[in-house]
Design a protein around this motif. Structure first.
Motif, PDB file in Angstrom:
ATOM      1  N   GLN A 211       0.841  -1.203   0.000  1.00 41.35           N
ATOM      2  CA  GLN A 211       0.000   0.000   0.000  1.00 41.35           C
ATOM      3  C   GLN A 211       0.882   1.261   0.000  1.00 41.35           C
ATOM      4  OE1 GLN A 211      -2.651  -0.443   3.289  1.00 41.35           O
ATOM      5  NE2 GLN A 211      -3.970   1.253   2.631  1.00 41.35           N
ATOM      6  N   PHE A 212       1.966   1.202   0.793  1.00 34.12           N
ATOM      7  CA  PHE A 212       2.895   2.335   0.843  1.00 34.12           C
ATOM      8  C   PHE A 212       3.544   2.549  -0.521  1.00 34.12           C
ATOM      9  CE2 PHE A 212       7.335   3.678   1.163  1.00 34.12           C
ATOM     10  CZ  PHE A 212       7.151   4.965   1.623  1.00 34.12           C
ATOM     11  N   ALA A 213       3.969   1.441  -1.158  1.00 35.97           N
ATOM     12  CA  ALA A 213       4.640   1.540  -2.463  1.00 35.97           C
ATOM     13  C   ALA A 213       3.687   2.144  -3.497  1.00 35.97           C
ATOM     14  CB  ALA A 213       5.121   0.162  -2.912  1.00 35.97           C
ATOM     15  N   ALA A 214       2.418   1.748  -3.441  1.00 36.36           N
ATOM     16  CA  ALA A 214       1.435   2.278  -4.394  1.00 36.36           C
ATOM     17  C   ALA A 214       1.239   3.780  -4.156  1.00 36.36           C
ATOM     18  CB  ALA A 214       0.108   1.543  -4.236  1.00 36.36           C
ATOM     19  N   TRP A 215       1.164   4.156  -2.895  1.00 37.78           N
ATOM     20  CA  TRP A 215       1.002   5.587  -2.565  1.00 37.78           C
ATOM     21  C   TRP A 215       2.188   6.387  -3.103  1.00 37.78           C
ATOM     22  CZ3 TRP A 215       4.288   8.639   0.444  1.00 37.78           C
ATOM     23  CH2 TRP A 215       3.817   9.932   0.701  1.00 37.78           C
ATOM     24  N   ARG A 216       3.415   5.828  -2.906  1.00 38.01           N
ATOM     25  CA  ARG A 216       4.622   6.550  -3.332  1.00 38.01           C
ATOM     26  C   ARG A 216       4.661   6.688  -4.861  1.00 38.01           C
ATOM     27  NH1 ARG A 216      10.438   4.545  -1.236  1.00 38.01           N
ATOM     28  NH2 ARG A 216       9.934   2.793  -2.575  1.00 38.01           N
ATOM     29  N   GLU A 217       4.287   5.609  -5.556  1.00 37.48           N
ATOM     30  CA  GLU A 217       4.255   5.678  -7.021  1.00 37.48           C
ATOM     31  C   GLU A 217       3.295   6.771  -7.480  1.00 37.48           C
ATOM     32  OE1 GLU A 217       5.995   4.245  -9.577  1.00 37.48           O
ATOM     33  OE2 GLU A 217       7.243   3.739  -7.850  1.00 37.48           O
ATOM     34  N   HIS A 218       2.143   6.816  -6.815  1.00 41.33           N
ATOM     35  CA  HIS A 218       1.132   7.805  -7.208  1.00 41.33           C
ATOM     36  C   HIS A 218       1.639   9.237  -6.963  1.00 41.33           C
ATOM     37  CE1 HIS A 218      -2.659   9.548  -8.182  1.00 41.33           C
ATOM     38  NE2 HIS A 218      -2.741  10.139  -7.004  1.00 41.33           N
ATOM     39  N   GLN A 219       2.345   9.432  -5.839  1.00 39.79           N
ATOM     40  CA  GLN A 219       2.852  10.775  -5.528  1.00 39.79           C
ATOM     41  C   GLN A 219       3.923  11.206  -6.532  1.00 39.79           C
ATOM     42  OE1 GLN A 219       1.631  12.803  -2.894  1.00 39.79           O
ATOM     43  NE2 GLN A 219       0.088  11.197  -2.734  1.00 39.79           N
ATOM     44  N   LEU A 220       4.630  10.212  -7.098  1.00 39.76           N
ATOM     45  CA  LEU A 220       5.668  10.533  -8.088  1.00 39.76           C
ATOM     46  C   LEU A 220       5.066  10.965  -9.427  1.00 39.76           C
ATOM     47  CD1 LEU A 220       8.231   7.686  -7.428  1.00 39.76           C
ATOM     48  CD2 LEU A 220       8.766  10.119  -7.405  1.00 39.76           C
ATOM     49  N   ASP A 221       3.828  10.531  -9.660  1.00 40.90           N
ATOM     50  CA  ASP A 221       3.178  10.913 -10.918  1.00 40.90           C
ATOM     51  C   ASP A 221       2.967  12.423 -10.959  1.00 40.90           C
ATOM     52  OD1 ASP A 221       2.967   8.315 -11.732  1.00 40.90           O
ATOM     53  OD2 ASP A 221       0.902   8.043 -11.019  1.00 40.90           O
ATOM     54  N   PRO A 222       3.008  13.002 -12.178  1.00 38.23           N
ATOM     55  CA  PRO A 222       2.655  14.418 -12.261  1.00 38.23           C
ATOM     56  C   PRO A 222       1.190  14.621 -11.878  1.00 38.23           C
ATOM     57  CG  PRO A 222       3.121  13.492 -14.449  1.00 38.23           C
ATOM     58  CD  PRO A 222       3.380  12.408 -13.455  1.00 38.23           C
ATOM     59  N   ALA A 223       0.869  15.837 -11.491  1.00 37.64           N
ATOM     60  CA  ALA A 223      -0.517  16.128 -11.111  1.00 37.64           C
ATOM     61  C   ALA A 223      -1.437  15.864 -12.298  1.00 37.64           C
ATOM     62  CB  ALA A 223      -0.618  17.587 -10.686  1.00 37.64           C
ATOM     63  N   PRO A 224      -2.663  15.390 -12.028  1.00 34.88           N
ATOM     64  CA  PRO A 224      -3.591  15.153 -13.137  1.00 34.88           C
ATOM     65  C   PRO A 224      -3.926  16.459 -13.868  1.00 34.88           C
ATOM     66  CG  PRO A 224      -4.612  14.616 -11.009  1.00 34.88           C
ATOM     67  CD  PRO A 224      -3.219  15.041 -10.725  1.00 34.88           C
ATOM     68  N   ALA A 225      -4.035  16.365 -15.186  1.00 38.39           N
ATOM     69  CA  ALA A 225      -4.366  17.568 -15.971  1.00 38.39           C
ATOM     70  C   ALA A 225      -5.852  17.887 -15.802  1.00 38.39           C
ATOM     71  CB  ALA A 225      -4.052  17.313 -17.435  1.00 38.39           C
ATOM     72  N   PRO A 226      -6.231  19.171 -15.882  1.00 36.33           N
ATOM     73  CA  PRO A 226      -7.646  19.530 -15.735  1.00 36.33           C
ATOM     74  C   PRO A 226      -8.470  18.910 -16.867  1.00 36.33           C
ATOM     75  CG  PRO A 226      -6.335  21.424 -16.445  1.00 36.33           C
ATOM     76  CD  PRO A 226      -5.372  20.342 -16.098  1.00 36.33           C
ATOM     77  N   GLN A 227      -9.643  18.370 -16.515  1.00 38.42           N
ATOM     78  CA  GLN A 227     -10.466  17.652 -17.498  1.00 38.42           C
ATOM     79  C   GLN A 227     -11.662  18.488 -17.975  1.00 38.42           C
ATOM     80  OE1 GLN A 227      -9.548  14.566 -18.712  1.00 38.42           O
ATOM     81  NE2 GLN A 227      -7.697  14.883 -17.480  1.00 38.42           N
ATOM     82  N   THR A 228     -12.489  18.903 -17.037  1.00 39.99           N
ATOM     83  CA  THR A 228     -13.716  19.608 -17.426  1.00 39.99           C
ATOM     84  C   THR A 228     -13.397  21.076 -17.729  1.00 39.99           C
ATOM     85  OG1 THR A 228     -14.197  20.320 -15.187  1.00 39.99           O
ATOM     86  CG2 THR A 228     -14.992  18.129 -15.820  1.00 39.99           C
ATOM     87  N   PRO A 229     -14.301  21.788 -18.429  1.00 36.13           N
ATOM     88  CA  PRO A 229     -14.076  23.217 -18.685  1.00 36.13           C
ATOM     89  C   PRO A 229     -13.920  24.011 -17.384  1.00 36.13           C
ATOM     90  CG  PRO A 229     -15.891  22.399 -20.035  1.00 36.13           C
ATOM     91  CD  PRO A 229     -15.507  21.279 -19.124  1.00 36.13           C
ATOM     92  N   LEU A 230     -14.685  23.605 -16.344  1.00 33.96           N
ATOM     93  CA  LEU A 230     -14.586  24.312 -15.052  1.00 33.96           C
ATOM     94  C   LEU A 230     -13.186  24.136 -14.452  1.00 33.96           C
ATOM     95  CD1 LEU A 230     -16.444  25.947 -13.118  1.00 33.96           C
ATOM     96  CD2 LEU A 230     -16.809  23.810 -11.856  1.00 33.96           C
ATOM     97  N   GLU A 231     -12.683  22.903 -14.508  1.00 31.82           N
ATOM     98  CA  GLU A 231     -11.338  22.636 -13.973  1.00 31.82           C
ATOM     99  C   GLU A 231     -10.278  23.380 -14.788  1.00 31.82           C
ATOM    100  OE1 GLU A 231     -12.530  18.107 -12.543  1.00 31.82           O
ATOM    101  OE2 GLU A 231     -10.853  18.383 -13.932  1.00 31.82           O
ATOM    102  N   GLN A 232     -10.503  23.449 -16.124  1.00 32.14           N
ATOM    103  CA  GLN A 232      -9.526  24.153 -16.963  1.00 32.14           C
ATOM    104  C   GLN A 232      -9.486  25.644 -16.616  1.00 32.14           C
ATOM    105  OE1 GLN A 232     -10.892  22.704 -20.692  1.00 32.14           O
ATOM    106  NE2 GLN A 232      -9.564  20.894 -20.576  1.00 32.14           N
ATOM    107  N   ARG A 233     -10.673  26.181 -16.349  1.00 28.32           N
ATOM    108  CA  ARG A 233     -10.719  27.588 -15.958  1.00 28.32           C
ATOM    109  C   ARG A 233     -10.018  27.777 -14.594  1.00 28.32           C
ATOM    110  NH1 ARG A 233     -16.223  30.552 -14.982  1.00 28.32           N
ATOM    111  NH2 ARG A 233     -15.427  32.402 -13.931  1.00 28.32           N
ATOM    112  N   GLY A 234     -10.266  26.843 -13.710  1.00 34.28           N
ATOM    113  CA  GLY A 234      -9.616  26.884 -12.400  1.00 34.28           C
ATOM    114  C   GLY A 234      -8.103  26.838 -12.533  1.00 34.28           C
ATOM    115  N   PHE A 235      -7.624  25.987 -13.441  1.00 38.63           N
ATOM    116  CA  PHE A 235      -6.182  25.879 -13.663  1.00 38.63           C
ATOM    117  C   PHE A 235      -5.618  27.203 -14.183  1.00 38.63           C
ATOM    118  CE2 PHE A 235      -2.790  25.107 -16.799  1.00 38.63           C
ATOM    119  CZ  PHE A 235      -1.778  24.842 -15.906  1.00 38.63           C
ATOM    120  N   GLN A 236      -6.330  27.829 -15.124  1.00 36.37           N
ATOM    121  CA  GLN A 236      -5.886  29.134 -15.651  1.00 36.37           C
ATOM    122  C   GLN A 236      -5.781  30.162 -14.526  1.00 36.37           C
ATOM    123  OE1 GLN A 236      -4.618  29.640 -18.454  1.00 36.37           O
ATOM    124  NE2 GLN A 236      -5.148  27.635 -19.293  1.00 36.37           N
TER     125      GLN A 236
END
Ligand code: CUA
Length: 320
Positions: A211-236
């Protein structure tokens, strides 16, 4: 979800805290015994004095010799008791320093006014990641915490796992911990460091190795890109406002290290070092006015229209 354990030195979850608890009970038992003896002897003396009444007579020489023996005996007993406690204390400190049998996991712990940063380096990969509030560790493996501070002296303390150790600017301190039971263990800053000292909390989350190894792998991943138009606006909004001047979100142009890394903000259980639950309404409340819940915090408020605020919250909530 791992079971929550209270912030308690009386419920150790690892060998170091167990050793400290054993020493605590030894001191407690000896002190209770000494206290009982002193009160008993005092009661006896008062009783004899009352029996003798108000008559005043010169004590005989044998009575004086008896008193002297009592005083010498009590002094020797006190010295031996204190010496015994000192030996037990030194032996406990020695045993605690011997802990790491297997290779420890190393985590850098950086204390800031007023938040804890946990920086992990992954061996064999030229990469590291940084998180805040939650220190994840594998159950049963010693963890070497390399403590530093960026501003004033703080102190790292998880009562269920170990004693406290100071984090001092310009000095590297090391603290070993090992959690033998899975769970979430509350920690706190144990050295007064300013207005928000009491709200400088954190959580040690001990989980199974996989479980720890999975958590660490996930933290190493880049942040998820914004998907919806609302999230994209939030990212901007995030990228163009002053948010990006203080925070990092991996995979974007935001890489400032004044405040916590937000790459996987939504995966954490609480906001503002444990002050608020990590849900949309509290996140919005926090962005509106951080001073309301954490007076003195360095994060400024984010004056945005209601729509913009919704967009920013939607984006930050997508950072799983
Ligand atoms: Cu940091 Cu008290």
């Amino acid at each position: 979800m791992t079971p929550l354990t209270a912030h308690s030195a009386l419920e150790p979850a690892g060998p170091l805290a167990s050793q400290i608890l054993r020493l605590f009970w030894l001191y407690f038992d000896v002190s209770a015994l000494v206290f009982t003896l002193v009160i008993a002897v005092l009661g006896l003396a008062l009783g004899r004095k009352a029996e003798a009444g108000s008559e005043r007579s010169e004590p005989s020489s044998s009575a004086q010799r008896g008193k002297r023996r009592v005083v010498i005996g009590a002094t020797v007993a006190t010295a031996l008791t204190l010496l015994g406690l000192l030996v037990a204390s030194v032996a406990t400190g020695h045993a605690m320093a011997q802990l790491p049998a297997s290779a420890p996991l190393r985590v850098q712990v950086i204390a800031h006014k007023w938040w804890w940063e946990f920086r992990y380096s992954v061996s064999g990969r030229a990469t590291q990641f940084s998180t805040a509030y939650e220190l994840h560790v594998p159950v049963g493996q010693p963890v070497e915490l390399q403590l530093v501070a960026t501003d004033v002296i703080h102190s790292f303390w998880v009562p269920s796992l170990s004693g406290k150790r100071d984090a001092i600017p310009g000095k590297h301190n090391v603290l070993l911990i090992r959690a033998d039971r899975p769970g979430s263990y509350e920690g706190a800053c144990a050295e007064y460091c300013g207005t928000e000292h009491a709200n400088m909390r954190f959580l040690v989350i001990a989980e199974a190795k996989a479980q720890f190894a999975a958590w660490r792998e996930h933290q190493l991943d880049p942040a998820p890109a914004p998907q919806t138009p609302l999230e994209q606006r939030g990212f901007q909004l995030f990228a163009s406002s002053r948010c990006a001047a203080c925070h990092t979100i991996s995979g974007t142009d935001a890489f400032a290290t004044v405040g916590p890394d937000l790459s996987h903000l939504a995966s954490r259980t609480r906001l503002a070092m444990g002050t608020l639950a990590n849900d949309p309404s509290h996140l919005q409340r926090w962005l509106e006015d951080p001073q309301r819940d954490k007076p003195g915090v360095q994060m400024p408020s984010t004056p945005l229209s209601a729509d913009d605020q919704r967009a920013l919250v939607a984006y930050l909530r997508s950072l799983r």
